[in-house]
Scaffold this active site. Structure first.
Site, PDB file in Angstrom:
ATOM      1  N   ASP A   1       0.846  -1.197   0.000  1.00  0.00           N
ATOM      2  CA  ASP A   1       0.000   0.000   0.000  1.00  0.00           C
ATOM      3  C   ASP A   1       0.881   1.246   0.000  1.00  0.00           C
ATOM      4  O   ASP A   1       1.663   1.456   0.925  1.00  0.00           O
ATOM      5  CB  ASP A   1      -0.871   0.014   1.267  1.00  0.00           C
ATOM      6  CG  ASP A   1      -1.778   1.227   1.325  1.00  0.00           C
ATOM      7  OD1 ASP A   1      -2.904   1.145   0.814  1.00  0.00           O
ATOM      8  OD2 ASP A   1      -1.350   2.273   1.873  1.00  0.00           O
TER       9      ASP A   1
ATOM     10  N   TYR B   1       2.909  10.071  -0.374  1.00  0.00           N
ATOM     11  CA  TYR B   1       3.992   9.548   0.472  1.00  0.00           C
ATOM     12  C   TYR B   1       5.369   9.841  -0.138  1.00  0.00           C
ATOM     13  O   TYR B   1       6.388   9.703   0.536  1.00  0.00           O
ATOM     14  CB  TYR B   1       3.870   8.034   0.694  1.00  0.00           C
ATOM     15  CG  TYR B   1       2.594   7.563   1.374  1.00  0.00           C
ATOM     16  CD1 TYR B   1       1.711   8.454   1.971  1.00  0.00           C
ATOM     17  CD2 TYR B   1       2.271   6.213   1.413  1.00  0.00           C
ATOM     18  CE1 TYR B   1       0.540   8.012   2.571  1.00  0.00           C
ATOM     19  CE2 TYR B   1       1.103   5.762   2.023  1.00  0.00           C
ATOM     20  CZ  TYR B   1       0.238   6.672   2.591  1.00  0.00           C
ATOM     21  OH  TYR B   1      -0.920   6.224   3.181  1.00  0.00           O
TER      22      TYR B   1
ATOM     23  N   LYS C   1      -2.851   5.891  -4.163  1.00  0.00           N
ATOM     24  CA  LYS C   1      -4.004   6.749  -3.851  1.00  0.00           C
ATOM     25  C   LYS C   1      -3.883   8.127  -4.504  1.00  0.00           C
ATOM     26  O   LYS C   1      -2.775   8.663  -4.646  1.00  0.00           O
ATOM     27  CB  LYS C   1      -4.117   6.940  -2.324  1.00  0.00           C
ATOM     28  CG  LYS C   1      -3.995   5.654  -1.533  1.00  0.00           C
ATOM     29  CD  LYS C   1      -4.261   5.812  -0.051  1.00  0.00           C
ATOM     30  CE  LYS C   1      -3.801   4.581   0.711  1.00  0.00           C
ATOM     31  NZ  LYS C   1      -2.364   4.582   1.056  1.00  0.00           N
TER      32      LYS C   1
ATOM     33  N   HIS D   1      -7.882   9.274  -1.777  1.00  0.00           N
ATOM     34  CA  HIS D   1      -7.183   9.238  -0.484  1.00  0.00           C
ATOM     35  C   HIS D   1      -8.019   9.864   0.643  1.00  0.00           C
ATOM     36  O   HIS D   1      -8.099   9.322   1.743  1.00  0.00           O
ATOM     37  CB  HIS D   1      -5.833   9.960  -0.630  1.00  0.00           C
ATOM     38  CG  HIS D   1      -4.815   9.564   0.388  1.00  0.00           C
ATOM     39  ND1 HIS D   1      -3.466   9.591   0.140  1.00  0.00           N
ATOM     40  CD2 HIS D   1      -4.934   9.133   1.670  1.00  0.00           C
ATOM     41  CE1 HIS D   1      -2.814   9.196   1.215  1.00  0.00           C
ATOM     42  NE2 HIS D   1      -3.689   8.917   2.162  1.00  0.00           N
TER      43      HIS D   1
HETATM   44  N1  LIG Z   1      -5.593   6.138   3.760  1.00  0.00           N
HETATM   45  C1  LIG Z   1      -5.043   6.884   4.688  1.00  0.00           C
HETATM   46  O1  LIG Z   1      -5.416   8.047   4.908  1.00  0.00           O
HETATM   47  C2  LIG Z   1      -3.931   6.305   5.510  1.00  0.00           C
HETATM   48  C3  LIG Z   1      -3.567   6.927   6.707  1.00  0.00           C
HETATM   49  C4  LIG Z   1      -2.546   6.353   7.454  1.00  0.00           C
HETATM   50  C5  LIG Z   1      -1.921   5.210   7.027  1.00  0.00           C
HETATM   51  N2  LIG Z   1      -2.269   4.624   5.820  1.00  0.00           N
HETATM   52  C6  LIG Z   1      -1.608   3.379   5.350  1.00  0.00           C
HETATM   53  O2  LIG Z   1      -1.641   2.417   6.401  1.00  0.00           O
HETATM   54  C7  LIG Z   1      -0.313   1.988   6.684  1.00  0.00           C
HETATM   55  C8  LIG Z   1      -0.150   1.622   8.150  1.00  0.00           C
HETATM   56  O3  LIG Z   1      -0.463   2.705   8.994  1.00  0.00           O
HETATM   57  P1  LIG Z   1       0.633   3.623   9.739  1.00  0.00           P
HETATM   58  O4  LIG Z   1       1.922   3.579   9.017  1.00  0.00           O
HETATM   59  O5  LIG Z   1      -0.016   4.932   9.967  1.00  0.00           O
HETATM   60  O6  LIG Z   1       0.766   2.976  11.170  1.00  0.00           O
HETATM   61  P2  LIG Z   1       0.918   1.510  11.825  1.00  0.00           P
HETATM   62  O7  LIG Z   1       1.120   0.488  10.794  1.00  0.00           O
HETATM   63  O8  LIG Z   1      -0.206   1.381  12.790  1.00  0.00           O
HETATM   64  O9  LIG Z   1       2.227   1.696  12.711  1.00  0.00           O
HETATM   65  C9  LIG Z   1       3.484   1.915  12.152  1.00  0.00           C
HETATM   66  C10 LIG Z   1       4.431   2.208  13.327  1.00  0.00           C
HETATM   67  O10 LIG Z   1       4.484   1.086  14.209  1.00  0.00           O
HETATM   68  C11 LIG Z   1       5.827   0.604  14.307  1.00  0.00           C
HETATM   69  N3  LIG Z   1       5.736  -0.866  14.297  1.00  0.00           N
HETATM   70  C12 LIG Z   1       5.463  -1.654  13.240  1.00  0.00           C
HETATM   71  N4  LIG Z   1       5.431  -2.943  13.602  1.00  0.00           N
HETATM   72  C13 LIG Z   1       5.685  -2.979  14.912  1.00  0.00           C
HETATM   73  C14 LIG Z   1       5.802  -4.035  15.847  1.00  0.00           C
HETATM   74  N5  LIG Z   1       5.595  -5.300  15.486  1.00  0.00           N
HETATM   75  N6  LIG Z   1       6.097  -3.721  17.134  1.00  0.00           N
HETATM   76  C15 LIG Z   1       6.291  -2.448  17.508  1.00  0.00           C
HETATM   77  N7  LIG Z   1       6.175  -1.386  16.656  1.00  0.00           N
HETATM   78  C16 LIG Z   1       5.881  -1.659  15.368  1.00  0.00           C
HETATM   79  C17 LIG Z   1       6.555   1.138  13.095  1.00  0.00           C
HETATM   80  O11 LIG Z   1       7.911   1.358  13.396  1.00  0.00           O
HETATM   81  P3  LIG Z   1       9.133   0.994  12.387  1.00  0.00           P
HETATM   82  O12 LIG Z   1       8.678   1.313  10.990  1.00  0.00           O
HETATM   83  O13 LIG Z   1      10.216   1.911  12.867  1.00  0.00           O
HETATM   84  O14 LIG Z   1       9.441  -0.448  12.588  1.00  0.00           O
HETATM   85  C18 LIG Z   1       5.842   2.475  12.888  1.00  0.00           C
HETATM   86  O15 LIG Z   1       6.362   3.458  13.747  1.00  0.00           O
HETATM   87  C19 LIG Z   1       0.528   3.202   6.268  1.00  0.00           C
HETATM   88  O16 LIG Z   1       1.894   2.899   6.200  1.00  0.00           O
HETATM   89  C20 LIG Z   1      -0.141   3.565   4.979  1.00  0.00           C
HETATM   90  O17 LIG Z   1       0.258   2.664   3.949  1.00  0.00           O
HETATM   91  C21 LIG Z   1      -3.281   5.159   5.086  1.00  0.00           C
END
Ligand SMILES: NC(=O)c1ccc[n+]([C@@H]2O[C@H](COP(=O)([O-])OP(=O)(O)OC[C@H]3O[C@@H](n4cnc5c(N)ncnc54)[C@H](OP(=O)(O)O)[C@@H]3O)[C@@H](O)[C@H]2O)c1
Length: 281
Positions: free
Chosen positions: A48, A53, A78, A111
């Site tokens: 994704d 980004y 997106k 998005h």
């Molecule tokens: N459509 C939208 O508006 C929207 C909004 C937000 C996100 N997204 C998508 O959703 C994806 C995921 O959401 P997100 O990036 O916001 O947050 P997330 O996946 O909830 O969390 C990512 C964070 O958690 C840490 N992490 C990952 N695995 C872990 C584990 N097993 N133990 C401890 N910490 C861990 C990562 O650190 P490290 O990377 O340093 O390991 C990073 O800081 C995004 O990357 C994006 O592709 C979409």
């Protein structure tokens, strides 16, 4: 049903989407290139990204260098807010395809809703789907009201609605509404961006299964039939987040997790839909 890393669910147009995907927000350059290579090596087949980004080129390079056949992968990107409208959206999808060095996407999402352009933008998404530029099109950050508004203007039902979805933001009404409309819910920030991983209640459930709290959160998504896209650039976490298929949360775990809702959002930009301010989820 026994799930594994390749398990897919069928979208409303028959396209299969893998239940586990790999998020790429807030990482660019060689960091995201390496992370996507690691994820593909670990068995993720669903990536994704988003134009905003700023990492589509590196994501595309990692995909190409993995040597995996295109048809084995599921790639989402997106459409950003400034590119909404008919002509601009068509231009934007070509830019993203060029950045990713792909001939087609598997999923292209609006998005964020931009309400005064929504009808024209969705018309462009219909064109994008009919031209085969994306195998499926959908939305992100859409509320029930906005999905209903879209349905007034078009017979094309979004294949996916990507929203924040965790036990702390258990959007049950939206989940049920999307299920009835055959819109696949997809969970972003499924790990609460790491902020709630120390919650005592999560720790107890994780210990019970010999798993981590991150794995409990992701498994909760899957057991709700929600596609989940955790992001990590850390190799051991990339593997940890894919190791979700050797355990199952029981009914008691699920009801405890379901009861943790606080309606708290990790993501709440100024352009969010107005219901978010009214807490009308
Ligand atoms: N459509 C939208 O508006 C929207 C909004 C937000 C996100 N997204 C998508 O959703 C994806 C995921 O959401 P997100 O990036 O916001 O947050 P997330 O996946 O909830 O969390 C990512 C964070 O958690 C840490 N992490 C990952 N695995 C872990 C584990 N097993 N133990 C401890 N910490 C861990 C990562 O650190 P490290 O990377 O340093 O390991 C990073 O800081 C995004 O990357 C994006 O592709 C979409």
């Amino acid at each position: 049903m026994k799930l594994d890393i390749n398990t897919t669910t069928e979208l409303n147009n028959g396209v299969a989407i893998p239940l586990l995907g790999f998020g790429t927000f807030a990482a660019t350059g060689s960091e995201i290139y390496r992370a996507v290579r690691e994820a593909l090596d670990a068995g993720y087949v669903h990536i994704d990204t988003a134009y905003i980004y700023g990492n589509e080129k590196e994501v595309g390079a990692a995909i190409k260098d993995s040597g995996l056949p295109r048809e084995a992968l599921f790639i989402t990107t997106k459409l950003w807010r400034e590119d909404q409208g008919y002509d601009t959206a068509l231009k934007a999808v070509h830019t993203s395809l060029r950045n990713l060095d792909l001939d087609y996407l598997d999923l292209y999402l609006i998005h964020w809703p931009v309400e005064d352009k929504m009808t024209d933008t969705w018309k462009a998404m219909e064109t994008i789907a009919s031209m085969g530029l994306s195998r499926a099109v959908g939305v992100s950050n859409f509320t029930i009201r906005l999905i209903e508004a879209l349905a007034q203007t078009s017979a094309l039902v979004p294949a996916v609605n990507q929203v924040e979805f965790t036990p702390f933001l258990f959007q049950k009404e939206l989940l049920e509404f999307c299920r009835l409309r055959e819109i696949q819910l997809e969970a972003y920030s499924p790990l609460t961006r790491g902020r709630k991983l120390d919650d005592d209640r999560l720790v107890v459930i994780a210990k019970k299964h010999g798993k981590t709290t991150a794995q409990v959160l992701l498994r909760w998504n899957l057991q709700h039939g929600v596609v989940t896209i955790p992001k990590s650039v850390t190799p051991h976490r990339i593997h940890e987040n894919a190791d979700l298929f050797s355990f199952e949360l029981d009914a008691d775990d699920m009801s405890q997790l379901n009861a943790m809702n606080e309606n708290t959002r990790m993501i709440h930009p100024e352009w969010a839909p107005r219901e978010w301010r009214e807490s009308d989820l």
